[in-house]
Design a protein around this motif. Structure first.
Motif, PDB file in Angstrom:
ATOM      1  N   ILE A  23     -12.001  -6.953   3.340  1.00  0.00           N
ATOM      2  CA  ILE A  23     -12.644  -6.239   4.454  1.00  0.00           C
ATOM      3  C   ILE A  23     -12.765  -4.754   4.119  1.00  0.00           C
ATOM      4  N   ALA A  24     -11.702  -4.174   3.569  1.00  0.00           N
ATOM      5  CA  ALA A  24     -11.719  -2.746   3.250  1.00  0.00           C
ATOM      6  C   ALA A  24     -12.760  -2.420   2.184  1.00  0.00           C
ATOM      7  N   GLN A  25     -12.968  -3.313   1.237  1.00  0.00           N
ATOM      8  CA  GLN A  25     -13.997  -3.083   0.225  1.00  0.00           C
ATOM      9  C   GLN A  25     -15.388  -3.023   0.849  1.00  0.00           C
ATOM     10  N   ALA A  26     -15.651  -3.928   1.800  1.00  0.00           N
ATOM     11  CA  ALA A  26     -16.936  -3.900   2.506  1.00  0.00           C
ATOM     12  C   ALA A  26     -17.036  -2.670   3.401  1.00  0.00           C
ATOM     13  N   TRP A  27     -15.948  -2.323   4.027  1.00  0.00           N
ATOM     14  CA  TRP A  27     -15.883  -1.159   4.910  1.00  0.00           C
ATOM     15  C   TRP A  27     -16.129   0.130   4.125  1.00  0.00           C
ATOM     16  N   ASN A  28     -15.574   0.194   2.926  1.00  0.00           N
ATOM     17  CA  ASN A  28     -15.701   1.378   2.085  1.00  0.00           C
ATOM     18  C   ASN A  28     -17.160   1.700   1.764  1.00  0.00           C
ATOM     19  N   GLN A  29     -18.003   0.690   1.741  1.00  0.00           N
ATOM     20  CA  GLN A  29     -19.421   0.889   1.450  1.00  0.00           C
ATOM     21  C   GLN A  29     -20.189   1.422   2.655  1.00  0.00           C
ATOM     22  N   ARG A  30     -19.557   1.435   3.817  1.00  0.00           N
ATOM     23  CA  ARG A  30     -20.239   1.804   5.053  1.00  0.00           C
ATOM     24  C   ARG A  30     -19.829   3.165   5.590  1.00  0.00           C
ATOM     25  N   VAL A  31     -18.798   3.786   5.020  1.00  0.00           N
ATOM     26  CA  VAL A  31     -18.329   5.083   5.510  1.00  0.00           C
ATOM     27  C   VAL A  31     -18.399   6.114   4.390  1.00  0.00           C
ATOM     28  N   GLY A  32     -18.309   7.386   4.790  1.00  0.00           N
ATOM     29  CA  GLY A  32     -18.360   8.443   3.791  1.00  0.00           C
ATOM     30  C   GLY A  32     -17.197   8.377   2.823  1.00  0.00           C
ATOM     31  N   LYS A  33     -16.000   8.197   3.376  1.00  0.00           N
ATOM     32  CA  LYS A  33     -14.801   8.107   2.543  1.00  0.00           C
ATOM     33  C   LYS A  33     -13.754   7.296   3.294  1.00  0.00           C
ATOM     34  N   LEU A  34     -13.147   6.336   2.602  1.00  0.00           N
ATOM     35  CA  LEU A  34     -12.090   5.517   3.187  1.00  0.00           C
ATOM     36  C   LEU A  34     -10.814   5.713   2.381  1.00  0.00           C
ATOM     37  N   ILE A  35      -9.765   6.141   3.065  1.00  0.00           N
ATOM     38  CA  ILE A  35      -8.439   6.297   2.458  1.00  0.00           C
ATOM     39  C   ILE A  35      -7.507   5.292   3.112  1.00  0.00           C
ATOM     40  N   VAL A  36      -6.787   4.532   2.295  1.00  0.00           N
ATOM     41  CA  VAL A  36      -5.851   3.525   2.809  1.00  0.00           C
ATOM     42  C   VAL A  36      -4.427   4.015   2.565  1.00  0.00           C
ATOM     43  N   LEU A  37      -3.656   4.150   3.632  1.00  0.00           N
ATOM     44  CA  LEU A  37      -2.251   4.539   3.531  1.00  0.00           C
ATOM     45  C   LEU A  37      -1.373   3.322   3.795  1.00  0.00           C
ATOM     46  N   LEU A  38      -0.548   2.963   2.823  1.00  0.00           N
ATOM     47  CA  LEU A  38       0.327   1.799   2.936  1.00  0.00           C
ATOM     48  C   LEU A  38       1.771   2.234   3.128  1.00  0.00           C
ATOM     49  N   SER A  39       2.478   1.516   3.996  1.00  0.00           N
ATOM     50  CA  SER A  39       3.908   1.782   4.135  1.00  0.00           C
ATOM     51  C   SER A  39       4.656   1.336   2.886  1.00  0.00           C
ATOM     52  N   VAL A  40       4.311   0.160   2.367  1.00  0.00           N
ATOM     53  CA  VAL A  40       4.935  -0.368   1.141  1.00  0.00           C
ATOM     54  C   VAL A  40       3.859  -1.040   0.304  1.00  0.00           C
ATOM     55  N   ALA A  41       4.115  -1.170  -0.997  1.00  0.00           N
ATOM     56  CA  ALA A  41       3.153  -1.830  -1.874  1.00  0.00           C
ATOM     57  C   ALA A  41       3.010  -3.298  -1.516  1.00  0.00           C
ATOM     58  N   MET A  42       4.137  -3.959  -1.227  1.00  0.00           N
ATOM     59  CA  MET A  42       4.127  -5.358  -0.802  1.00  0.00           C
ATOM     60  C   MET A  42       5.480  -5.675  -0.170  1.00  0.00           C
ATOM     61  N   GLU A  43       5.460  -6.462   0.888  1.00  0.00           N
ATOM     62  CA  GLU A  43       6.717  -6.844   1.531  1.00  0.00           C
ATOM     63  C   GLU A  43       7.427  -7.925   0.712  1.00  0.00           C
ATOM     64  N   GLY A  44       8.766  -7.918   0.815  1.00  0.00           N
ATOM     65  CA  GLY A  44       9.583  -8.755  -0.050  1.00  0.00           C
ATOM     66  C   GLY A  44       9.430 -10.248   0.143  1.00  0.00           C
ATOM     67  N   ASN A  45       8.934 -10.675   1.300  1.00  0.00           N
ATOM     68  CA  ASN A  45       8.806 -12.118   1.537  1.00  0.00           C
ATOM     69  C   ASN A  45       7.408 -12.640   1.228  1.00  0.00           C
ATOM     70  N   ARG A  46       6.598 -11.856   0.528  1.00  0.00           N
ATOM     71  CA  ARG A  46       5.248 -12.268   0.159  1.00  0.00           C
ATOM     72  C   ARG A  46       5.181 -12.534  -1.345  1.00  0.00           C
ATOM     73  N   SER A  47       4.425 -13.555  -1.710  1.00  0.00           N
ATOM     74  CA  SER A  47       4.276 -13.887  -3.130  1.00  0.00           C
ATOM     75  C   SER A  47       3.056 -13.221  -3.745  1.00  0.00           C
ATOM     76  N   TRP A  48       2.296 -12.457  -2.956  1.00  0.00           N
ATOM     77  CA  TRP A  48       1.085 -11.823  -3.460  1.00  0.00           C
ATOM     78  C   TRP A  48       1.413 -10.667  -4.401  1.00  0.00           C
ATOM     79  N   LYS A  49       0.553 -10.465  -5.374  1.00  0.00           N
ATOM     80  CA  LYS A  49       0.656  -9.318  -6.257  1.00  0.00           C
ATOM     81  C   LYS A  49       0.011  -8.115  -5.588  1.00  0.00           C
TER      82      LYS A  49
END
Length: 398
Positions: A23-49
């Protein structure tokens, strides 16, 4: 007049899940500038990279603690609570026109403070506007009750220029908290396009049913109860062969693998899988069984429908109650009523090959408009409306 296409937008959230990246990739194409601020890179109970999707993603300095929620229905759920301590500094540096902050905790409170300061706490029109993106349901909130918490949320929501919801149950909950209807807008979840199967549907033989479940093997996901119910189905219909594949890892795996099952229920425990393996699994199966005991949404329902699977899901997930129509693209069942699963599985098993394929095609059609592009359009349209209102207010003031 400033529009979203020239605006700087900051999006604050816990971590970057694969579906949110799309969604953010599509959103980024529609606004002047999109900055994403994350609390953590990934939560410990997720298997995603952890990935950034090629976007401007910045990780905050965050203090995190774990919290165990005890739901009145009997399950427990371990959650991470994040306190990003440099939010004000990061937002000052970004010089955003609009801040979109997920959920109703410390991150959103600090975002509200930043936006208030941009208008000298009400002495002038605020330079930075605030959208709070809420994803919850009344069922989930039953484990987070309390007068103080409700008061804090009501006060925070009152300071948002707009509040988004991801489903009708979430919208109703926000209305009950006092958010005016005119300040509410949809911002839907969308399936991760790397996981869904979009090719030609595979014809399955009518002598068996091929069932898939995707999700963590934790108490809240209801796989323990789902297994007991599926065993009942197999006993009730001994002539029916059920091939059930479960994708996902978790603390309940060893316990569940040890449960004896009838001969006509064949279970394949695959553990954690990558996106390609999940996509292949959607291709191989025809039913998604989602036995959750509580989900604010349940994105695997979207994934399954996009992939042409009929969904049999518990009514404690908002995706199920919102997207599933009995007998059209699936069935809604009750996890505490094993007979309801038996009725749904048997109803599908009795269909001939042609009817099964028709239902699977209807499953795909039911979510044709739930895409990352459409979700990005929703939030971009909302930003345009807000910026137009601010311009109008500035003109009136002058």
């Amino acid at each position: 007049m400033k529009r979203a296409s020239s605006a700087t937008v900051v999006y604050l959230l816990n971590f970057f899940a694969p579906d949110v990246i799309a969604i953010a990739q599509a959103w980024n194409q529609r606004v002047g500038k999109l900055i994403v601020l994350l609390s953590v890179a990934m939560e410990g109970n997720r298997s995603w990279k952890a990935e950034d999707g090629g976007l401007d993603v910045r990780q905050q300095r965050t203090w995190t603690r774990t919290r165990t929620d005890h739901h009145p229905s009997g399950y427990t759920d371990v959650n991470y609570v994040h306190f990003p301590i440099d939010t004000l500094k990061q937002l000052r540096r970004a010089r955003a026109d609009v801040v979109v902050s997920a959920e109703l905790g410390a991150r959103s409170m600090l975002a509200a403070l930043h936006c208030a300061r941009s208008g000298w706490f009400g002495l002038r029109q605020r330079r930075c506007q605030l959208i709070i993106a809420v994803s919850t349901s009344p069922w989930i909130e039953a484990s987070r009750s309390g007068w103080l918490r409700r008061k804090q949320r009501s006060l925070l929501l009152a300071r948002a220029d707009r509040v988004t919801y991801h489903g009708p149950e979430c919208k109703q909950w926000l209305l009950e908290l006092g958010v005016p209807k005119k300040r509410l807008a949809p911002f839907h979840y969308s399936a991760d396009p790397t996981k869904i199967y979009t090719g030609e549907l595979k014809t399955q033989s009518a002598d068996r049913v091929r069932v898939l479940t995707v999700g963590q093997l934790i108490d809240r996901k209801g796989v323990r109860e789902g297994l007991a119910n599926m065993i009942d189905v197999a006993h009730q219909f001994p002539e029916m062969i059920i091939d059930w594949t479960l994708i996902g890892g978790g603390p309940l795996l060893a316990e569940l693998e040890a449960v004896p099952t009838p001969e006509n229920l064949k279970i394949d425990w695959r553990g954690n899988c990558d996106a390609e393996q999940i996509r292949d699994a959607y291709h191989e199966h025809e039913i998604m069984f989602f036995p959750t005991r509580g989900d604010e949404w349940g994105l695997v329902v979207d994934e399954a429908l996009h992939s042409g699977l009929v969904v049999i899901g518990n009514d404690r997930a908002q995706a199920v109650t919102t997207l599933i129509r009995d007998g059209y693209n699936g069935w809604i069942v009750e996890i505490d009523q094993p007979a309801s699963l038996a009725c749904a599985v048997n109803a599908y098993a009795k269909l001939d090959v042609q009817k099964r394929m028709e239902m699977r095609q209807q499953a795909r059609q039911s979510v044709v408009d739930r895409t990352p592009d459409n979700s990005a359009d929703q939030i971009t349209t909302l930003i345009d409306e807000m910026l137009a209102e601010r311009q109008s207010d500035d003109s009136s003031h002058h």
